[in-house]
Design a protein around this motif. Structure first.
Motif, mmCIF file in Angstrom:
data_model
loop_
_atom_site.group_PDB
_atom_site.id
_atom_site.type_symbol
_atom_site.label_atom_id
_atom_site.label_comp_id
_atom_site.label_asym_id
_atom_site.label_seq_id
_atom_site.Cartn_x
_atom_site.Cartn_y
_atom_site.Cartn_z
ATOM 1 N N PRO A 20 -35.838 27.642 -1.238
ATOM 2 C CA PRO A 20 -35.982 27.030 0.197
ATOM 3 C C PRO A 20 -35.635 28.305 1.109
ATOM 4 C CG PRO A 20 -34.078 25.900 -0.576
ATOM 5 C CD PRO A 20 -34.721 26.594 -1.858
ATOM 6 N N LEU A 21 -34.816 29.243 0.953
ATOM 7 C CA LEU A 21 -34.339 30.158 1.725
ATOM 8 C C LEU A 21 -35.404 31.318 1.715
ATOM 9 C CD1 LEU A 21 -30.618 30.622 1.207
ATOM 10 C CD2 LEU A 21 -31.716 29.154 3.006
ATOM 11 N N GLY A 215 -41.876 24.904 6.562
ATOM 12 C CA GLY A 215 -42.358 23.510 5.945
ATOM 13 C C GLY A 215 -42.056 23.490 4.528
ATOM 14 N N VAL A 216 -42.588 24.301 3.898
ATOM 15 C CA VAL A 216 -42.397 24.496 2.358
ATOM 16 C C VAL A 216 -40.895 24.625 1.874
ATOM 17 C CG1 VAL A 216 -43.218 25.713 0.158
ATOM 18 C CG2 VAL A 216 -44.686 25.364 2.115
ATOM 19 N N GLY A 217 -40.255 25.343 2.707
ATOM 20 C CA GLY A 217 -38.961 25.918 2.416
ATOM 21 C C GLY A 217 -38.050 24.471 2.617
ATOM 22 N N GLY A 218 -38.216 23.783 3.615
ATOM 23 C CA GLY A 218 -37.690 22.399 3.876
ATOM 24 C C GLY A 218 -38.129 21.299 2.854
ATOM 25 N N ALA A 219 -39.454 21.317 2.427
ATOM 26 C CA ALA A 219 -39.734 20.484 1.190
ATOM 27 C C ALA A 219 -38.892 20.743 0.047
ATOM 28 C CB ALA A 219 -41.124 20.416 1.205
ATOM 29 N N VAL A 220 -39.019 22.048 -0.234
ATOM 30 C CA VAL A 220 -38.122 22.433 -1.569
ATOM 31 C C VAL A 220 -36.728 21.841 -1.642
ATOM 32 C CG1 VAL A 220 -37.139 24.419 -2.955
ATOM 33 C CG2 VAL A 220 -39.982 24.510 -1.964
ATOM 34 N N MET A 221 -36.063 22.094 -0.306
ATOM 35 C CA MET A 221 -34.678 21.650 -0.018
ATOM 36 C C MET A 221 -34.644 20.079 -0.696
ATOM 37 S SD MET A 221 -31.791 22.898 0.741
ATOM 38 C CE MET A 221 -30.338 22.502 0.959
ATOM 39 N N ALA A 222 -35.612 19.333 -0.022
ATOM 40 C CA ALA A 222 -35.453 17.997 -0.204
ATOM 41 C C ALA A 222 -36.036 17.275 -1.673
ATOM 42 C CB ALA A 222 -36.378 17.135 0.844
ATOM 43 N N GLN A 237 -29.834 25.825 6.895
ATOM 44 C CA GLN A 237 -30.847 26.880 6.331
ATOM 45 C C GLN A 237 -31.583 27.832 6.964
ATOM 46 O OE1 GLN A 237 -29.489 23.932 5.220
ATOM 47 N NE2 GLN A 237 -28.438 24.165 3.280
ATOM 48 N N GLY A 238 -32.026 27.124 7.869
ATOM 49 C CA GLY A 238 -32.954 27.866 8.891
ATOM 50 C C GLY A 238 -32.413 29.186 9.344
ATOM 51 N N PHE A 239 -31.002 28.985 9.596
ATOM 52 C CA PHE A 239 -30.546 30.246 10.326
ATOM 53 C C PHE A 239 -30.073 31.209 9.162
ATOM 54 C CE2 PHE A 239 -29.649 26.778 13.308
ATOM 55 C CZ PHE A 239 -30.311 27.274 14.393
ATOM 56 N N MET A 240 -29.812 30.679 7.944
ATOM 57 C CA MET A 240 -29.418 31.455 6.855
ATOM 58 C C MET A 240 -30.643 32.496 6.597
ATOM 59 S SD MET A 240 -27.130 29.214 4.193
ATOM 60 C CE MET A 240 -25.984 28.207 5.008
ATOM 61 N N SER A 241 -32.004 31.431 6.668
ATOM 62 C CA SER A 241 -33.089 32.555 6.331
ATOM 63 C C SER A 241 -33.533 33.319 7.287
ATOM 64 C CB SER A 241 -34.442 31.375 6.357
ATOM 65 O OG SER A 241 -34.083 30.434 5.100
ATOM 66 N N ALA A 255 -36.266 40.659 2.473
ATOM 67 C CA ALA A 255 -36.116 39.104 2.715
ATOM 68 C C ALA A 255 -35.602 38.477 1.480
ATOM 69 C CB ALA A 255 -36.991 38.732 3.696
ATOM 70 N N THR A 256 -36.755 38.371 0.397
ATOM 71 C CA THR A 256 -36.581 37.792 -0.602
ATOM 72 C C THR A 256 -35.145 38.133 -1.395
ATOM 73 O OG1 THR A 256 -38.969 37.709 -1.290
ATOM 74 C CG2 THR A 256 -37.715 37.323 -3.018
ATOM 75 N N GLY A 257 -35.025 39.312 -1.455
ATOM 76 C CA GLY A 257 -33.452 39.699 -2.225
ATOM 77 C C GLY A 257 -32.424 39.229 -1.571
ATOM 78 N N ALA A 258 -32.460 39.294 -0.117
ATOM 79 C CA ALA A 258 -31.563 38.828 0.804
ATOM 80 C C ALA A 258 -31.263 37.272 0.454
ATOM 81 C CB ALA A 258 -31.789 39.056 2.120
ATOM 82 N N ALA A 259 -32.371 36.604 0.549
ATOM 83 C CA ALA A 259 -32.341 35.137 0.266
ATOM 84 C C ALA A 259 -31.873 34.691 -0.931
ATOM 85 C CB ALA A 259 -33.717 34.645 0.483
ATOM 86 N N ILE A 260 -31.804 35.601 -1.951
ATOM 87 C CA ILE A 260 -31.304 35.423 -3.352
ATOM 88 C C ILE A 260 -29.964 35.588 -2.920
ATOM 89 C CG2 ILE A 260 -31.234 35.759 -5.685
ATOM 90 C CD1 ILE A 260 -34.098 36.694 -5.493
#
Length: 319
Positions: A20-21, A215-222, A237-241, A255-260
């Protein structure tokens, strides 16, 4: 527990929390590359989580195992609609970007919890969904000695898809004409305007893509972690992103690497018990670690990372 089993647990759990991030950080990258600061990612994730959960609960019996995947599209669609508020406020009416995003973050949880109480007989959270994403083992790849068990066994398919989207986003922004134009309005909108590029149009595109991915990120979380919606489904999680986007220097791959990395931090309360050196550490430290790491990263890198030149600046034609 064998080394390969420990590594499999760490890697798969990290990817589950990173997915999600990744989507949301990529969304923030599109928005800010177009020149619109988007601190409303948290609100967009909340809307995506709520709408996808409601859809899953309503149509799980109809679509079966495909329900959570369709739910991602639903979450992305409503995230896009919600981001339209931010686009109209900042691009059309030239409101302050930070204030507009903050309003979205305040509006989303109140609105979604209110609707939850209406839809589910006054309860503050939805029932648990029956159709979730679960884990995935890659046929063939899982049979590779050692590596197959770690990387491709009982892992998160949506996380690999998110990483693919990260690569596709990089290609879109840096190797296509549309991506070049979108970045140009975030760097020098006046120069872009003189070349016939519609600044408002591309800023709208950037914000709407941001909303869809958030929105997809939030959906993945749920759909893969909380398995329902409540006020605490999205809790920072939005602020982490946003931090991952800054840490990644507004680059989709960064951003992808940092999110991991932040996904690893979020997974510490779970994987800590499987790592011998961490198994005796109080779990409270693991629970606060993601938020502490987010603050530390922002303090260290915010001053050093260089944002797009016109990021956060409203453009008025002719001025």
């Amino acid at each position: 527990m064998s080394l390969s089993t420990i590594l499999m647990t760490v890697f798969s759990t990290t990817l589950i929390y990173a997915a999600p991030l990744i989507f949301t950080a990529l969304g923030g990258t599109f928005s800010e590359r177009s020149g619109v600061v988007n601190v409303g990612l948290e609100g967009m994730m909340i809307v995506g989580a709520f709408s996808s959960t409601v859809f899953n609960l309503s149509f799980g019996n109809v679509f079966g195992a495909g329900t959570p995947w369709i739910s991602l599209l639903i979450g992305g669609f409503f995230g896009l609609l919600f981001s339209l508020l931010h686009a109209v406020a900042t691009v059309t009416y030239r409101a302050d970007h930070i204030i507009s995003g903050t309003v979205l973050n305040l509006m989303a949880p109140a609105l979604c919890v209110f609707l939850t109480r209406i839809f589910y007989n006054g309860k503050g959270q939805t029932p648990v969904i029956d159709q979730s994403m679960g884990n995935f083992t890659f046929p063939g790849l899982a049979n590779i000695p050692f590596i197959g068990k770690i990387l491709f066994t009982r892992t998160s398919l949506i996380a690999y898809l998110a990483i693919f989207v990260g690569g596709a986003s990089w290609f879109f922004l840096y190797r296509t004409n549309i991506g070049l134009r979108l970045r140009s309005v975030g760097e020098n909108p006046a120069a872009a305007d003189t070349l016939g590029i519609n600044v408002a149009k591309y800023r709208y595109i950037g914000v709407l893509i941001s909303g869809a991915l958030g929105g997809v990120g939030g959906a993945v979380m749920a759909q893969s972690i909380t398995l329902n919606f409540s006020a605490s489904t999205i809790s920072g999680q939005g602020f982490m992103s946003l931090a991952a986007m800054i840490f990644g220097k507004w680059n989709p791959m960064g951003a992808t690497g940092a999110a991991i990395f932040f996904g690893l931090a979020q997974s510490l309360p779970i994987i800590g018990g499987y790592i011998p050196i961490l198994s005796h550490v109080d779990s409270v430290w693991f629970q606060i670690a993601p938020y502490a790491i987010t603050i530390i990263v922002l303090v260290i890198f915010l001053g050093k990372a260089v944002a797009p030149a016109a990021d956060g600046r409203n453009y008025i034609k002719g001025k």
